[in-house]
Design an enzyme around this catalytic site. Structure first.
Site, PDB file in Angstrom:
ATOM      1  CG  HIS A 285      74.942 -12.381  -6.256  1.00 12.92           C
ATOM      2  ND1 HIS A 285      74.128 -11.301  -5.985  1.00 12.92           N
ATOM      3  CD2 HIS A 285      74.365 -13.019  -7.282  1.00 12.92           C
ATOM      4  CE1 HIS A 285      73.093 -11.324  -6.795  1.00 12.92           C
ATOM      5  NE2 HIS A 285      73.227 -12.344  -7.592  1.00 12.92           N
ATOM      6  CB  CYS A 286      76.934 -12.430 -10.924  1.00 11.24           C
ATOM      7  SG  CYS A 286      75.428 -13.092 -10.306  1.00 11.24           S
ATOM      8  CB  ILE A 287      79.432  -8.531 -12.391  1.00 15.23           C
ATOM      9  CG1 ILE A 287      78.076  -8.785 -13.050  1.00 15.23           C
ATOM     10  CG2 ILE A 287      80.396  -7.877 -13.362  1.00 15.23           C
ATOM     11  CD1 ILE A 287      78.081  -9.810 -14.161  1.00 15.23           C
ATOM     12  CG  ASP A 290      80.089 -15.233 -11.717  1.00  7.96           C
ATOM     13  OD1 ASP A 290      79.014 -15.021 -12.305  1.00  7.96           O
ATOM     14  OD2 ASP A 290      80.157 -15.605 -10.527  1.00  7.96           O
TER      15      ASP A 290
END
Ligand code: SAJ
Length: 446
Positions: A285-287, A290
């Site tokens: 859910h980040c890399i 973002d």
């Protein structure tokens, strides 16, 4: 510079004084909006530091579990969580009006991407609107959700100032990026350095004072935009370097070079190099998310963030590359994909966690299904998955390996009996070098 500009406003308003005293005395009432993998651990840290903490979430199920003293976040164990709830230090509610009674509130809500790869700020907007409806003098607001530089100044601040209250005088507003790494055995909320930047110097100072009460290291920076950009740089750095590792893997594949051996040897360089590894694609859910906040904002600033878009393209192509490897491996055994039984080992987006968000395993399963393969999967952490209308349950590993024409290792969970997998499979495509050290004709590596 004339002398008067050197004189900082001597007066400390009663408002900021009272807030400072409450923070130092740990009598400040702390609020956390969004009780997920960021908000819940943060709430626990401040409750453990002695503050009364109120978690606020729109999901009744989360609030009910929370108030029953049950932590639904793996990194927070019940033996730490339950006593805090039982003691009354920690409670949750769906009622945002409680913000009127709080001294501080942290916004820890999701910031996903829309299908069009532009930011979905709806959660931040609704949380900010709820805070604006109950804002009062002395409130310290901190946005923690990963977002594009300018969000706090351009989106959050104007909403809070509709109250007529003045930032830096009546209320205080900071950005502090969350750096939670779910499942990390060494770094958790308390010991991950906390960057914080305020709209004004006083906002930064009071925000840093707040975090210093519960977290080991606080890193004040000069503005909210710096703090917002820090997090995006961290994760964009990672995404681009993973993209580089994947591109090198594609080159090595074409040139018949063992990319894993190349990276391991390069990693012996004691300076100036940091190993990243190829894989089946970019999950989490980040890399994968973002960096597109940054590329979206940069387009608005009239600059093309070409590195990010290119790395995104390469990382996004890896599931297809894995399917091509499977197709070629089956083809070499005179087996078409159509009708072949393919067993996927690992559904989570990275090892030893249960999170399947953006997991490349889901893309690989769908691509192989569309080619007519019959697919099973095993994942010790992921009991079942749903991809569009497809529902699957994790199968017992070795019987599924026995039955499969090809096993594809997509997540390199530890604690898997890889030796038996190698012995009992007909063919293996290993996308993670999980079988490092095993030699067998039936192993195909990225
Ligand atoms: N991946 C590769 N090759 C690598 C590293 C990762 O293909 O060399 C893949 C993983 O398999 C996964 C995806 O990239 O599918 C993301 O992996 P990740 O290790 O970056 O894990 P995340 O998504 O949990 O990232 C989080 C981030 N934490 C925060 O945003 C607060 C990231 O900043 C951390 O560096 C990372 O954890 C971490 O180090 O574990």
């Amino acid at each position: 510079m004339s002398s008067e500009t050197l004189v900082h406003p001597a007066e400390q308003t009663a408002t900021v004084e009272r807030l400072r005293e409450r923070i130092l005395a740990r009598t400040a009432r702390v609020g956390v909006v969004g009780l997920g993998y960021v908000g819940l651990p943060l709430a626990v840290e401040f409750a453990q530091a002695g503050f009364e903490v109120i978690g606020i979430d729109v999901q009744h199920s989360k609030v009910d579990q929370f108030n029953a003293g049950h932590s639904y976040i793996k990194d927070v164990k019940d033996d730490a969580f339950t006593p805090l709830v039982k003691s009354g230090k920690l409670r949750a509610t769906t009622d945002f009006s409680v913000i009127a009674t709080l001294d501080t509130v942290d916004i820890c809500v999701p910031t996903p991407l829309r299908k069009t790869k532009d930011p979905d700020m709806s959660y931040v907007v609704s949380a900010t609107d709820a805070i604006a409806a109950h804002i009062h003098p002395g409130l310290l607001v901190m946005l923690e959700s990963t977002t594009y530089p300018g969000t706090t100044d351009e989106l959050v601040l104007p909403k809070l100032e509709t109250s007529g209250l003045k930032v830096g005088e009546d209320f205080f507003l900071c950005f502090s990026p969350e750096r939670v790494d779910p499942g990390n055995p060494k770094f958790q909320t308390a010991n991950i350095p906390k960057v914080v930047g305020g709209i004004t110097a006083r906002c930064t100072e009071i925000g840093a004072l707040f975090y210093n009460q519960a977290l080991e290291t606080v890193v004040p920076v000069s503005s909210t935009k710096v703090a917002e950009m820090v997090k995006l740089l961290e994760n964009t750095f990672r995404m681009i370097n993973i993209g580089l590792a994947n591109e090198i893997a594609l080159l090595c594949d074409r040139m018949d070079i063992d990319v894993w051996e190349v990276i391991d040897a390069a990693a012996t360089k004691p300076f100036g190099f940091m190993p990243f590894y190829p894989g089946p694609g970019l999950g989490g859910h980040c890399i994968p998310i973002d960096p597109f906040y940054l590329s979206w904002k940069s387009k608005e600033a009239g600059i093309e963030a070409r590195f990010i878009d290119l790395a995104g393209y390469i990382n996004g192509r890896m599931p297809e590359f894995v399917v091509e490897k499977v197709q070629n491996a089956l083809n070499n055994a005179s087996k078409p994909v159509r009708g072949s039984r393919i067993h996927i080992l690992g559904a989570a987006y990275k090892r030893d966690i249960d999170d399947v968000r953006e997991s490349p395993a889901l893309d690989i399963i769908m691509l192989l299904k569309r080619l007519g393969a019959s697919i099973t999967y095993s994942d010790p952490y992921v009991r079942k998955i749903r991809i569009e209308s497809l529902h699957m349950e994790s199968q017992e590993l070795l019987p599924a390996v026995d039955a499969a024409d090809c096993v594809v290792i997509v997540t390199d969970h530890s604690g898997v009996d890889y030796k038996s997998v190698v012995e009992r499979s007909r063919m293996i495509v290993d996308t993670r070098n999980a079988l490092k050290g095993f030699q067998s004709e039936k192993i195909v590596r990225l």
